[in-house]
Design a protein around this motif. Structure first.
Motif, PDB file in Angstrom:
ATOM      1  N   ALA A  28       9.803  -1.244  -6.951  1.00 32.47           N
ATOM      2  CA  ALA A  28      10.238  -0.296  -7.981  1.00 32.47           C
ATOM      3  C   ALA A  28      10.598  -1.022  -9.274  1.00 32.47           C
ATOM      4  O   ALA A  28      10.220  -0.590 -10.371  1.00 32.47           O
ATOM      5  CB  ALA A  28      11.435   0.510  -7.480  1.00 32.47           C
ATOM      6  N   VAL A  29      11.290  -2.160  -9.186  1.00 34.06           N
ATOM      7  CA  VAL A  29      11.637  -2.925 -10.381  1.00 34.06           C
ATOM      8  C   VAL A  29      10.380  -3.471 -11.041  1.00 34.06           C
ATOM      9  O   VAL A  29      10.246  -3.456 -12.267  1.00 34.06           O
ATOM     10  CB  VAL A  29      12.624  -4.064 -10.023  1.00 34.06           C
ATOM     11  CG1 VAL A  29      12.794  -5.029 -11.179  1.00 34.06           C
ATOM     12  CG2 VAL A  29      13.956  -3.485  -9.615  1.00 34.06           C
ATOM     13  N   HIS A  30       9.439  -3.929 -10.253  1.00 32.29           N
ATOM     14  CA  HIS A  30       8.169  -4.423 -10.793  1.00 32.29           C
ATOM     15  C   HIS A  30       7.424  -3.321 -11.545  1.00 32.29           C
ATOM     16  O   HIS A  30       6.939  -3.542 -12.660  1.00 32.29           O
ATOM     17  CB  HIS A  30       7.305  -4.977  -9.661  1.00 32.29           C
ATOM     18  CG  HIS A  30       5.927  -5.360 -10.086  1.00 32.29           C
ATOM     19  ND1 HIS A  30       5.669  -6.478 -10.853  1.00 32.29           N
ATOM     20  CD2 HIS A  30       4.736  -4.769  -9.868  1.00 32.29           C
ATOM     21  CE1 HIS A  30       4.365  -6.547 -11.080  1.00 32.29           C
ATOM     22  NE2 HIS A  30       3.790  -5.520 -10.494  1.00 32.29           N
ATOM     23  N   GLY A  36       7.251  -0.735 -19.036  1.00 32.28           N
ATOM     24  CA  GLY A  36       8.062  -0.936 -20.217  1.00 32.28           C
ATOM     25  C   GLY A  36       9.386  -0.209 -20.208  1.00 32.28           C
ATOM     26  O   GLY A  36       9.979   0.039 -21.245  1.00 32.28           O
ATOM     27  N   ARG A  37       9.883   0.126 -19.045  1.00 32.38           N
ATOM     28  CA  ARG A  37      11.140   0.866 -18.961  1.00 32.38           C
ATOM     29  C   ARG A  37      12.337  -0.037 -18.703  1.00 32.38           C
ATOM     30  O   ARG A  37      13.445   0.445 -18.498  1.00 32.38           O
ATOM     31  CB  ARG A  37      11.060   1.923 -17.872  1.00 32.38           C
ATOM     32  CG  ARG A  37       9.983   2.946 -18.163  1.00 32.38           C
ATOM     33  CD  ARG A  37      10.140   4.132 -17.279  1.00 32.38           C
ATOM     34  NE  ARG A  37       9.125   5.119 -17.591  1.00 32.38           N
ATOM     35  CZ  ARG A  37       9.414   6.331 -18.001  1.00 32.38           C
ATOM     36  NH1 ARG A  37      10.652   6.699 -18.162  1.00 32.38           N
ATOM     37  NH2 ARG A  37       8.448   7.178 -18.250  1.00 32.38           N
ATOM     38  N   LEU A  38      12.123  -1.338 -18.714  1.00 25.91           N
ATOM     39  CA  LEU A  38      13.217  -2.265 -18.474  1.00 25.91           C
ATOM     40  C   LEU A  38      13.526  -3.088 -19.727  1.00 25.91           C
ATOM     41  O   LEU A  38      13.806  -4.265 -19.653  1.00 25.91           O
ATOM     42  CB  LEU A  38      12.883  -3.216 -17.321  1.00 25.91           C
ATOM     43  CG  LEU A  38      12.821  -2.593 -15.941  1.00 25.91           C
ATOM     44  CD1 LEU A  38      12.499  -3.652 -14.898  1.00 25.91           C
ATOM     45  CD2 LEU A  38      14.122  -1.914 -15.591  1.00 25.91           C
ATOM     46  N   THR A  39      13.462  -2.471 -20.867  1.00 25.95           N
ATOM     47  CA  THR A  39      13.758  -3.194 -22.085  1.00 25.95           C
ATOM     48  C   THR A  39      15.249  -3.459 -22.173  1.00 25.95           C
ATOM     49  O   THR A  39      16.074  -2.616 -21.797  1.00 25.95           O
ATOM     50  CB  THR A  39      13.303  -2.403 -23.316  1.00 25.95           C
ATOM     51  OG1 THR A  39      13.965  -1.146 -23.318  1.00 25.95           O
ATOM     52  CG2 THR A  39      11.800  -2.172 -23.304  1.00 25.95           C
TER      53      THR A  39
END
Length: 52
Positions: A28-30, A36-39
């Motif tokens: 899920a984190v990958h 691009g949701r982990l900015t």
């Protein structure tokens, strides 16, 4: 959840479920990172007073 798995009496079930849960979280984190949701937070300049 871990306590419930360990108290279930099965010796194999915790060793299957817990690594699978960790793998699902890593996936899920990958996927969030690829979309691009982990900015991170935007850089905010701050003034540091210089001595003197």
């Amino acid at each position: 959840m871990t306590g419930l798995l360990l108290d279930s009496g099965s010796t194999v079930l915790p060793w299957i479920v817990l690594p699978a849960l960790g793998g699902a979280c890593a996936l899920a984190v990958h996927l969030l990172g690829r979309r691009g949701r982990l900015t991170g937070p935007s850089a905010v300049p701050c003034r540091v007073p210089r001595p003197g």
